[in-house]
Design an enzyme around this catalytic site. Structure first.
Site, PDB file in Angstrom:
ATOM      1  CB  VAL A 105      39.156  28.148  36.984  1.00 40.00           C
ATOM      2  CG1 VAL A 105      37.827  29.289  36.667  1.00 40.00           C
ATOM      3  CG2 VAL A 105      37.570  27.142  37.155  1.00 40.00           C
ATOM      4  NE  ARG A 140      37.179  41.191  36.622  1.00 36.11           N
ATOM      5  CZ  ARG A 140      36.102  40.339  36.164  1.00 36.11           C
ATOM      6  NH1 ARG A 140      35.750  40.023  36.691  1.00 36.11           N
ATOM      7  NH2 ARG A 140      36.595  40.571  34.534  1.00 36.11           N
ATOM      8  NE  ARG A 167      33.747  43.085  46.505  1.00 35.50           N
ATOM      9  CZ  ARG A 167      34.872  42.529  45.924  1.00 35.50           C
ATOM     10  NH1 ARG A 167      35.998  42.840  45.534  1.00 35.50           N
ATOM     11  NH2 ARG A 167      34.493  42.540  43.985  1.00 35.50           N
ATOM     12  CG  ASP A 172      33.976  31.027  44.030  1.00 35.80           C
ATOM     13  OD1 ASP A 172      32.827  31.867  42.979  1.00 35.80           O
ATOM     14  OD2 ASP A 172      34.979  30.973  43.601  1.00 35.80           O
ATOM     15  CE  LYS A 181      30.768  37.300  46.267  1.00 35.32           C
ATOM     16  NZ  LYS A 181      31.172  37.545  44.694  1.00 35.32           N
ATOM     17  CG  ASN A 182      29.199  34.824  42.808  1.00 35.28           C
ATOM     18  OD1 ASN A 182      28.943  35.949  43.377  1.00 35.28           O
ATOM     19  ND2 ASN A 182      30.078  34.366  43.362  1.00 35.28           N
ATOM     20  NE  ARG A 242      37.448  36.920  37.640  1.00 34.44           N
ATOM     21  CZ  ARG A 242      36.987  37.614  38.828  1.00 34.44           C
ATOM     22  NH1 ARG A 242      38.026  38.127  39.455  1.00 34.44           N
ATOM     23  NH2 ARG A 242      35.995  36.872  39.327  1.00 34.44           N
ATOM     24  N   PRO A 243      39.734  39.144  31.875  1.00 38.73           N
ATOM     25  CG  PRO A 243      40.692  37.434  30.317  1.00 38.73           C
ATOM     26  CD  PRO A 243      40.717  37.895  31.277  1.00 38.73           C
ATOM     27  CB  CYS A 249      40.919  40.758  41.050  1.00 42.03           C
ATOM     28  SG  CYS A 249      40.358  39.495  40.316  1.00 42.03           S
ATOM     29  CG  ASP A 273      38.917  37.030  25.534  1.00 38.85           C
ATOM     30  OD1 ASP A 273      38.575  37.546  27.002  1.00 38.85           O
ATOM     31  OD2 ASP A 273      38.955  35.879  24.980  1.00 38.85           O
TER      32      ASP A 273
HETATM   33  C1  EPZ Z   1      32.185  34.452  38.524  1.00 42.81           C
HETATM   34  O1  EPZ Z   1      33.221  35.580  37.671  1.00 42.81           O
HETATM   35  C2  EPZ Z   1      31.894  34.651  39.958  1.00 42.81           C
HETATM   36  N1  EPZ Z   1      31.728  35.834  40.266  1.00 42.81           N
HETATM   37  C3  EPZ Z   1      33.325  33.971  40.287  1.00 42.81           C
HETATM   38  O2  EPZ Z   1      33.425  34.812  41.935  1.00 42.81           O
HETATM   39  C4  EPZ Z   1      33.363  33.161  40.054  1.00 42.81           C
HETATM   40  O3  EPZ Z   1      35.343  32.451  40.617  1.00 42.81           O
HETATM   41  C5  EPZ Z   1      33.754  32.832  38.894  1.00 42.81           C
HETATM   42  O4  EPZ Z   1      32.186  33.238  38.644  1.00 42.81           O
HETATM   43  C6  EPZ Z   1      33.717  31.104  38.354  1.00 42.81           C
HETATM   44  O5  EPZ Z   1      32.925  30.287  38.776  1.00 42.81           O
HETATM   45  C7  EPZ Z   1      30.071  36.368  39.735  1.00 42.81           C
HETATM   46  O6  EPZ Z   1      29.603  35.548  39.844  1.00 42.81           O
HETATM   47  C8  EPZ Z   1      29.810  37.586  40.689  1.00 42.81           C
HETATM   48  P1  EPZ Z   1      34.051  33.746  34.884  1.00 42.81           P
HETATM   49  P2  EPZ Z   1      33.243  35.804  36.534  1.00 42.81           P
HETATM   50  O7  EPZ Z   1      33.743  34.977  33.291  1.00 42.81           O
HETATM   51  O8  EPZ Z   1      32.172  35.856  35.590  1.00 42.81           O
HETATM   52  C9  EPZ Z   1      38.160  33.375  32.709  1.00 42.81           C
HETATM   53  C10 EPZ Z   1      33.683  34.925  44.160  1.00 42.81           C
HETATM   54  O9  EPZ Z   1      34.227  34.641  45.285  1.00 42.81           O
HETATM   55  N2  EPZ Z   1      37.242  33.836  31.481  1.00 42.81           N
HETATM   56  O10 EPZ Z   1      33.043  32.176  35.302  1.00 42.81           O
HETATM   57  O11 EPZ Z   1      34.638  36.508  36.332  1.00 42.81           O
HETATM   58  C11 EPZ Z   1      38.132  34.028  33.266  1.00 42.81           C
HETATM   59  O12 EPZ Z   1      39.784  35.152  33.081  1.00 42.81           O
HETATM   60  C12 EPZ Z   1      33.822  35.038  42.647  1.00 42.81           C
HETATM   61  O13 EPZ Z   1      32.526  35.726  44.626  1.00 42.81           O
HETATM   62  C13 EPZ Z   1      38.022  35.122  30.186  1.00 42.81           C
HETATM   63  O14 EPZ Z   1      39.222  34.642  29.844  1.00 42.81           O
HETATM   64  O15 EPZ Z   1      34.411  33.745  35.713  1.00 42.81           O
HETATM   65  C14 EPZ Z   1      38.508  32.847  34.013  1.00 42.81           C
HETATM   66  O16 EPZ Z   1      39.967  32.350  34.515  1.00 42.81           O
HETATM   67  C15 EPZ Z   1      35.761  35.126  42.351  1.00 42.81           C
HETATM   68  N3  EPZ Z   1      37.186  35.910  29.079  1.00 42.81           N
HETATM   69  C16 EPZ Z   1      37.238  32.205  33.706  1.00 42.81           C
HETATM   70  O17 EPZ Z   1      37.267  32.281  32.329  1.00 42.81           O
HETATM   71  C17 EPZ Z   1      35.717  36.141  29.455  1.00 42.81           C
HETATM   72  O18 EPZ Z   1      35.511  36.982  28.335  1.00 42.81           O
HETATM   73  C18 EPZ Z   1      35.806  32.108  34.210  1.00 42.81           C
HETATM   74  O19 EPZ Z   1      35.296  33.623  34.386  1.00 42.81           O
HETATM   75  C19 EPZ Z   1      35.106  35.693  30.384  1.00 42.81           C
HETATM   76  C20 EPZ Z   1      36.034  34.832  31.835  1.00 42.81           C
END
Ligand code: EPZ
Length: 425
Positions: free
Chosen positions: A334, A98, A404, A312, A22-23, A127-128, A122, A130
């Site tokens: 995370v 998202r 999903r 995950d 999926k990812n 999930r910012p 969520c 920035d």
């Molecule tokens: C991806 O989400 C995956 N989703 C998530 O899988 C997975 O848990 C996550 O990566 C971590 O491995 C998809 O690939 C569609 P991140 P993503 O940006 O890209 C913070 C599932 O169950 N952050 O690496 O959103 C954020 O808040 C889903 O399949 C910022 O602070 O993850 C989080 O605490 C759930 N600012 C951490 O980083 C930003 O600009 C990791 O987020 C971006 C992220």
């Protein structure tokens, strides 16, 4: 509202085939917006998030159809409609998933003016975005927030040295897509290293983008103004989180299963922990044989970005540790709110105590079936696994979360001998 009714206590046995990731499929389908050529993707899982992604890219000008069981053909690039010169990714679509904020990078590669609805948070966190935005600014994109939308205006895209404050998966993917049309060098320090990043990079290279270092924390990209003008075909990698979920399902039910179409290399952190707990895991090419031999031993885990233990799989692993011998300490680093499954597991007789980012799981003799509610995708998987192991009947509601991310979940579990059925209530 649909529910699962699960009769626990049955050892899973037999074979399970892992679907496409999926990812990986989500960012690659979104990356198809970059090119006007025909794109054919194989091994795409039939999941709610995939259908949502299709809605989004069709809204933005693509025509998509399924060619056969699990292939998606994305063709007929049409110019997306514009509002006052802006290509718009609307909130009613973005709010469903998202990850659709990833369209901003792909659209900005081709269009000067893009409005992308800010994704909400969520259950598992705020999930910012920035880190995404800061990188876009460095690449030459102005932005401001208006009415819940990021309003982007692309100035002259230029090379940049981008240093991520955190190895964000989504931000790495967004930058790779935006950089794919910048014919100068863009460098990312502290990039995400997940296998899904590597898969996206492989797809972008087929368009003519030069990428080095994908899968490491240092990625170099040199894009091209005009992509190679030919159809692009790509096979999505297997879903490592789905594979890990079934390996844990085998352990929690004391079973013996063969997991087919798995890249064990992408699951090393989980495999090490499962083996340390006493589960037997043998790997042969793209197959993983998992068998339960003796009562599992408690394990401590800390979730961190790849290649460490994946967030995950934290909930599913916690379910497994509920009946292990001893106490397990599970630290979630995370996401800030990814223990929503704890209260529900405790209602099934588990003995888990949360202390900030840590959950201490005291092993109990057995879990007892109960009525539980799913809060998010992976917590839901954990509750289903707990229900498969528990004594008696469990009713798992809000299972739309599971649709999903797990293709044919109950069918695959039934094929392994589980007594699980989906009812409408
Ligand atoms: C991806 O989400 C995956 N989703 C998530 O899988 C997975 O848990 C996550 O990566 C971590 O491995 C998809 O690939 C569609 P991140 P993503 O940006 O890209 C913070 C599932 O169950 N952050 O690496 O959103 C954020 O808040 C889903 O399949 C910022 O602070 O993850 C989080 O605490 C759930 N600012 C951490 O980083 C930003 O600009 C990791 O987020 C971006 C992220």
């Amino acid at each position: 509202m649909e529910k699962y009714i699960i009769e626990g206590g049955i050892k899973l046995k037999g074979k399970v085939e892992i679907s496409g990731s999926k990812n990986s499929a989500l960012p690659i389908m979104i990356a198809s917006l970059l090119t006007e050529n025909k794109v054919v993707l194989y091994n795409v899982p039939k999941l709610k998030d995939i259908f949502t992604t299709i809605d989004i890219i069709e809204f933005l000008g693509k025509k998509v159809y399924w060619k056969d069981k699990s292939t998606v053909v994305i063709i007929q690039h049409r110019k997306p409609h514009k509002e006052k010169g802006f290509v718009v990714a609307p909130y009613e679509l973005i709010k469903k998933m998202r990850a659709s904020f990833l369209v901003s990078g792909a659209l900005l590669a081709n269009y000067k003016k893009v409005k992308a609805a800010l994704p909400g948070g969520c259950a598992i966190g705020v999930r910012p975005v920035d880190i995404h935005i800061k990188a876009f600014e460095q690449l030459g994109v102005d932005h401001n927030i208006k009415g819940g939308y990021e309003v982007f205006v692309r100035k002259n895209l230029s090379s940049a040295v981008i240093k991520f404050s955190y190895p964000s998966v989504g931000a790495t993917e967004n930058v790779l897509m935006l950089a794919s049309k910048i014919p100068q060098e863009v460098v990312i320090f502290n990039a995400a290293m997940e296998p899904e990043i590597v898969d996206l990079a492989e797809f972008l290279k087929k368009l003519g983008v030069k990428i080095e270092g994908e899968g490491s924390s240092f990625i170099k990209v040199v894009g091209c103004k005009n992509f190679i003008s030919c159809d692009v075909e790509h096979t999505i990698i297997p879903d490592r989180i789905e594979a890990g979920t079934y390996a844990i399902a085998c352990g929690i039910t004391k079973g013996e299963i063969e997991i087919c179409n798995v890249v064990a290399e992408n699951l090393k952190a989980l495999i090490n922990k499962l083996r340390s707990s006493g589960l037997i895991i043998e790997i042969e090419d793209k197959k993983m044989y998992v068998s339960y031999k003796e009562k599992l031993k408690a394990q401590n885990i800390i979730t961190r970005p790849y290649p460490y233990f994946p967030t995950d799989l934290q909930a599913q692993f916690m379910a497994l540790m509920c009946t292990a011998k001893g106490a397990s300490v599970i630290k979630e680093t995370v996401f800030e709110n990814r223990f929503l499954h704890v209260a529900e597991l405790n209602r099934m007789g588990a003995n888990i105590f949360v202390d900030g980012k840590k959950a201490i799981v005291y092993g109990v003799e057995k879990l007892i079936g109960a009525e539980v509610v799913v809060s998010d995708l992976r917590a839901g998987a954990a509750l289903v696994l707990a229900g498969l192991a528990a004594e008696g009947i469990s009713k798992v509601s809000h299972i739309y979360h599971l649709d999903r991310g797990y293709e044919n979940f109950e069918q695959k579990l039934k094929f392994l001998g589980a007594k699980i059925k989906r009812i409408e209530e």
